[in-house]
Design a protein around this motif. Structure first.
Motif, PDB file in Angstrom:
ATOM      1  N   ALA A   1       9.250   3.816  -1.188  1.00 51.30           N
ATOM      2  CA  ALA A   1       8.194   4.760  -1.577  1.00 51.30           C
ATOM      3  C   ALA A   1       6.871   4.063  -1.851  1.00 51.30           C
ATOM      4  O   ALA A   1       5.814   4.658  -1.735  1.00 51.30           O
ATOM      5  N   LEU A   2       6.915   2.788  -2.246  1.00 57.01           N
ATOM      6  CA  LEU A   2       5.686   2.092  -2.613  1.00 57.01           C
ATOM      7  C   LEU A   2       5.146   1.245  -1.483  1.00 57.01           C
ATOM      8  O   LEU A   2       4.241   0.442  -1.669  1.00 57.01           O
ATOM      9  N   GLY A   3       5.689   1.403  -0.294  1.00 61.68           N
ATOM     10  CA  GLY A   3       5.191   0.660   0.851  1.00 61.68           C
ATOM     11  C   GLY A   3       5.742  -0.751   0.945  1.00 61.68           C
ATOM     12  O   GLY A   3       5.167  -1.597   1.614  1.00 61.68           O
ATOM     13  N   ARG A   4       6.836  -1.023   0.267  1.00 69.31           N
ATOM     14  CA  ARG A   4       7.477  -2.332   0.381  1.00 69.31           C
ATOM     15  C   ARG A   4       8.296  -2.381   1.665  1.00 69.31           C
ATOM     16  O   ARG A   4       9.090  -1.470   1.909  1.00 69.31           O
TER      17      ARG A   4
ATOM     18  N   ASP B   1       0.855  -1.172   0.000  1.00 69.17           N
ATOM     19  CA  ASP B   1       0.000   0.000   0.000  1.00 69.17           C
ATOM     20  C   ASP B   1       0.896   1.228   0.000  1.00 69.17           C
ATOM     21  O   ASP B   1       1.729   1.385   0.893  1.00 69.17           O
ATOM     22  N   ILE B   2       0.709   2.100  -0.994  1.00 67.26           N
ATOM     23  CA  ILE B   2       1.591   3.274  -1.036  1.00 67.26           C
ATOM     24  C   ILE B   2       1.376   4.164   0.174  1.00 67.26           C
ATOM     25  O   ILE B   2       2.202   5.009   0.478  1.00 67.26           O
ATOM     26  N   LEU B   3       0.258   3.981   0.880  1.00 67.91           N
ATOM     27  CA  LEU B   3       0.070   4.767   2.095  1.00 67.91           C
ATOM     28  C   LEU B   3       1.084   4.373   3.165  1.00 67.91           C
ATOM     29  O   LEU B   3       1.271   5.089   4.139  1.00 67.91           O
TER      30      LEU B   3
ATOM     31  N   TYR C   1      16.233   8.980  -2.930  1.00 67.67           N
ATOM     32  CA  TYR C   1      15.810   9.566  -1.655  1.00 67.67           C
ATOM     33  C   TYR C   1      16.972   9.829  -0.713  1.00 67.67           C
ATOM     34  O   TYR C   1      16.781  10.309   0.380  1.00 67.67           O
TER      35      TYR C   1
ATOM     36  N   ASN D   1      16.225   2.302  -6.245  1.00 65.57           N
ATOM     37  CA  ASN D   1      15.006   2.953  -5.748  1.00 65.57           C
ATOM     38  C   ASN D   1      15.335   3.942  -4.646  1.00 65.57           C
ATOM     39  O   ASN D   1      14.781   5.038  -4.595  1.00 65.57           O
TER      40      ASN D   1
END
Lengths: 311, 530
Positions: A93-96, A69-71, A269, A265
């Motif tokens: 960033a993608l919730g991994r 979940d990206i949240l 950041y 990835n």
């Protein structure tokens, strides 16, 4: 400290009394008294076990899109995911979950490297033996191809292959195989040429054995050991190459990141303080390559008759 | 001690961006302008550069620029009044003759290379100088879009070519009795780069560098900057480093990840402007099936409206805008930016994964179906990440998604060859709210310029009727009415799924004010000192 090794080897009575040492004994002899190499060996074992049992250990399946979940994106280490799963090393960033992604990434990195090196070496060994055995135009064609391949920077060659075939795990393996076989072929040919001059080969020829049979029964087992010694080094090289290709975005699919892609990835950041995305996969990559290289060094030293017994 | 001083000096250099000269603006583009020749090349960077030097009759925001006003004297005849007292950089006055000359140049193919409006000027049969400051465009059919198209017609002085004395007779080949036009090299050397714009070209280099100086006689008032330097740095990190080091006063497109750092820096800041680019998924709704889309029963899932609604409801657009863009994206509710002139007022698109699952079940896909979902990896800001987020959301309602991110060069080829059943795309065009739907969803009609990129294979009579009426409507209010009708049908039918509208971001010195443009172009005219 390791003087006892010498003692054992020069004591003719003990040597005569002893039966042929078992594989475990030989193995132990290589690593005994070399704590760094031993630590490397333990490290490799741990990494391989982690990779094999990743689905059982990882708190999340990072390749299952329904679990992400990206949240949950960019959570720092020690946070909790939407479903309550703890995220020990934070998320990308993608919730991994980084811990899960590293475990699964390790799987991909090791799998790709092992398959590529084993297949690549097999091709290389076969080509090397063939060149030595047949000579003539066969040897010329094979060895000039080897020269041609060696004159290309490896990563450039892999990039070209991926540009032509497209991306994906299978394509990365193909690219690495194309990169791997040539040095093995050259090595095996050199060894095989010197073996060919030995009497047992003449004997086999006089006995009327075919070239193929001599190659398979005699030349292969007697020429293979140098390849086995460089194999770990090739594996760590392949792990690095896969990571580089994935970092450059031409390797594995982005929904199934390997260690290199995870580092890439996080690279976006790193200046905004989200250090955990790159650092953890980077540390694992470094640690794994280091372990393999330490073990490979030890194997090489052991195989070298000039160094054997000195250390 | 010496080392401490050096470090202090370095710190000071970083903290106080030095300014080469107080009146020079140094900008870093993210990709290079192709040329300063204003006719053959499209693309945002080229347009950004050229608009400093050249101007058109109509501005990007639909307001008059070199034109003072225009009126349709008949459905096939547009009369444009030019502003008085405008001079070119070489001192010559702007007259109707220059407009006709420029239109001729637009239609003239150098080395067979098509120009920006080569295919759009087909309906124009004649261009007439009514008097020195009035031009009439005659057409063979109603062509209201011409007002929009004039944004792309940069006006050159007729004195720049080898033109005989007297009036110029327009023809569709651009021969117009003109012996020769300036070449691309003439523009790039600066000899032919003569326009009416606020800045004059000093130097252009193909690496994407350009130096400009102020046009003191500019009709719109004296420009803010004495000199403008444009450089191109493709790598976002290097561009930001240049800004931090004080090499630039303003840079294009910092990454979303860098925004918190810019906020925390007292010397720097950023400006984000909602742009005209909308990002959406395009679905091939062909009832015979779509490439890369497969269902267990062999049916064509995307042809079912319930499936398309379910896909739209599965996606949490707010989360994408908030999490992946740090709020610097506007959630979409239609195919053109909702804040764009002419776009209808529409409600927000629902996010309801439970209802999405129910709709899929109702449509007979309780066990889902499989799609290959393509997205360009290097085209849109955060594009690959958005594609992965969409993959998450679609997977969660039971659709099996194979995400394939590919470089634009590969992606664009596959799109052209119609190999993509589901793909992510962005559309930003200076030409009105209907531009995207008229190209992407209308049935093909070459005469009216409709449906040229209908990769959806979408066909709806009500939609087509509204688009056809819009294409020939010269009254703006009525035309917008038709756009609204068509847009409502498209949003109901969802041959694509709107996601969000991109914001254009500029990072710059904190003492500058950037009044950024919605068409993503970077211009020194939008930058002023506080």
């Amino acid at each position: 400290m390791p003087t006892d090794v010498t003692t054992v080897e020069v004591d003719p009575v003990a040597a005569a009394d002893k039966a042929e040492p078992t594989f475990a004994e030989k193995f132990w002899k290589v690593f005994r008294g070399h704590p760094a190499a031993l630590a490397g060996l333990i490290g490799i074992t741990v990494f391989v076990l982690l990779a094999i049992f990743a689905p059982l250990i990882a708190p999340q399946d990072p390749y299952d899109q329904t679990q992400l979940d990206i949240l949950d994106g960019l959570l720092p280490p020690g946070s909790q995911l939407w479903d309550g799963t703890p995220s020990l090393l934070g998320t990308d960033a993608l919730g991994r979950d980084i811990l899960s992604a590293v475990l699964y990434g390790l799987r991909i990195s090791l799998f790709v490297a092992l398959v590529a090196v084993i297949v690549g070496s097999a091709i290389g060994v076969f080509m090397g033996l063939l060149a030595a055995m047949k000579g003539g135009w066969v040897e010329t064609v094979i060895m000039r191809t080897v020269d041609l391949k060696m004159s290309f920077p490896g990563i450039l060659l892999a990039l070209m292959v991926l540009a032509i075939f497209g991306t994906g795990i299978d394509k990365v393996i193909i690219a690495l195989i194309i990169g791997a076989w040539a040095s093995e072929a050259r090595l095996v040919r050199a060894v095989a040429l010197s073996e060919l001059k030995k009497e047992y080969v003449d004997a086999a020829r006089l006995a009327g054995l075919s070239d193929w049979r001599i190659m398979g029964r005699f030349l292969f087992p007697n020429s293979i050991s140098p390849v086995l010694v460089v194999l770990p080094m090739s594996i760590s090289g392949a792990i690095g190459a896969e990571a580089t290709l994935s970092f450059l975005g031409v390797g594995v699919p982005i929904t199934e990141p390997s260690l290199g892609l995870l580092i890439a990835n996080g690279n976006d950041y790193i200046l905004s303080g989200k250090w955990w995305i790159s650092i953890f996969p980077g540390l694992v990559l470094v640690a794994m390559v280091l372990c393999i290289n330490v073990v490979a060094d030890r194997l090489r030293d052991h195989a070298n008759p000039y160094l054997r017994g000195k250390d | 001690m010496k080392r401490t001083l050096t470090i202090l000096g370095l710190a000071a250099a970083v903290a106080l961006p030095s300014v080469a000269s107080a009146e020079t603006l140094r900008m870093a583009f993210s990709s290079a302008p192709q040329s300063i020749d204003p006719y053959p090349f499209g693309g945002t960077p080229t347009a950004s550069l050229k608009e400093h030097v050249f101007e058109a009759l109509v501005a990007a925001d639909d307001s008059p620029l070199l034109a003072e006003s225009w009126a349709w004297t008949s459905p096939t005849s547009l009369e444009v009044k030019l502003r008085q007292g405008i001079t070119f950089h070489d001192g010559g006055a702007l007259t109707a003759r220059d407009v006709i000359y420029s239109a001729c140049r637009m239609m003239y193919l150098i080395d067979g290379k098509r120009n920006l409006l080569t295919s759009s000027m087909g309906p124009i049969t004649d261009i007439v100088a009514v008097d020195d400051h009035t031009v009439r465009f005659d057409m063979n059919a109603p062509y209201p879009l011409w007002v929009q198209k004039m944004k792309f017609l940069s006006i050159l002085p007729a004195s720049g070519g080898d033109v005989p004395e007297g009036p110029i007779a327009y023809d569709a080949e651009g021969n117009c009795g003109i012996a020769s036009y300036p070449s691309r090299a003439d523009f790039e050397s600066g000899d032919a780069a003569i326009g009416t714009g606020p800045y004059k070209l000093v130097r252009f280099d193909k690496s994407g560098e350009a130096d400009l100086e102020k046009n003191p006689d500019y009709w719109g008032g004296a420009p803010e900057w004495d000199e403008v330097q444009i450089r191109t740095i493709g790598n976002a990190g290097a561009r930001l480093a240049g800004l931090l080091a004080g090499d630039f006063d303003l840079i294009e497109n910092p990454t979303t990840e860098d925004l918190p750092g810019l906020e925390a820096n007292d010397e720097l800041t950023y400006t984000a402007i909602p742009s005209w680019r909308s990002i959406f998924l395009l679905l091939d709704v062909n009832p015979e099936g779509a490439p890369g889309v497969s269902a267990a029963d062999g049916s064509a899932p995307l042809a079912d409206i319930r499936v398309r609604q379910a896909m739209s409801m599965a996606i949490n657009r707010d989360a994408i805008a908030e999490r992946l863009f740090g709020g610097e994206a506007t959630v979409a509710n239609q195919f053109a930016p909702s804040y764009r002139t002419g776009a209808p007022e529409l409600p927000a698109l629902a996010y309801d994964p439970e209802k999405a699952k129910a709709l899929l079940e109702e449509a007979g896909y309780a066990d889902g179906f499989t799609i290959d979902f393509y997205a360009p990896s290097d085209r849109y800001a955060n594009g690959a990440r958005v594609a992965q987020a969409v993959t998450q959301y679609l997977s969660r309602v039971g659709i099996t998604v194979n995400l394939k991110t590919e470089p634009w060069s590969v992606f664009a080829g596959k799109r052209r060859d119609k190999e993509l059943g589901v793909f992510m795309y962005g559309w930003g065009h200076p030409q009105g709210a209907a531009q995207m739907i008229s190209f992407a969803f209308a049935s093909r009609d070459n005469d009216l310029g409709l449906g040229a990129s209908n990769y959806s294979n979408y066909q709806n009579d009500a939609f087509d009727a509204a688009m056809k009426a819009w294409a020939v409507e010269t009254d703006d209010d009525k035309a917008n009415e038709f756009v609204g009708q068509a847009m409502r049908v498209a949003v109901e039918d969802l041959p694509g799924i709107p996601l969000y509208y991109q914001h254009t971001i500029w990072a710059h010195r904190a003492d500058l004010v950037v009044n950024g443009r919605q068409d993503e172009r970077t211009s020194a005219t939008t930058v002023s000192r506080k």
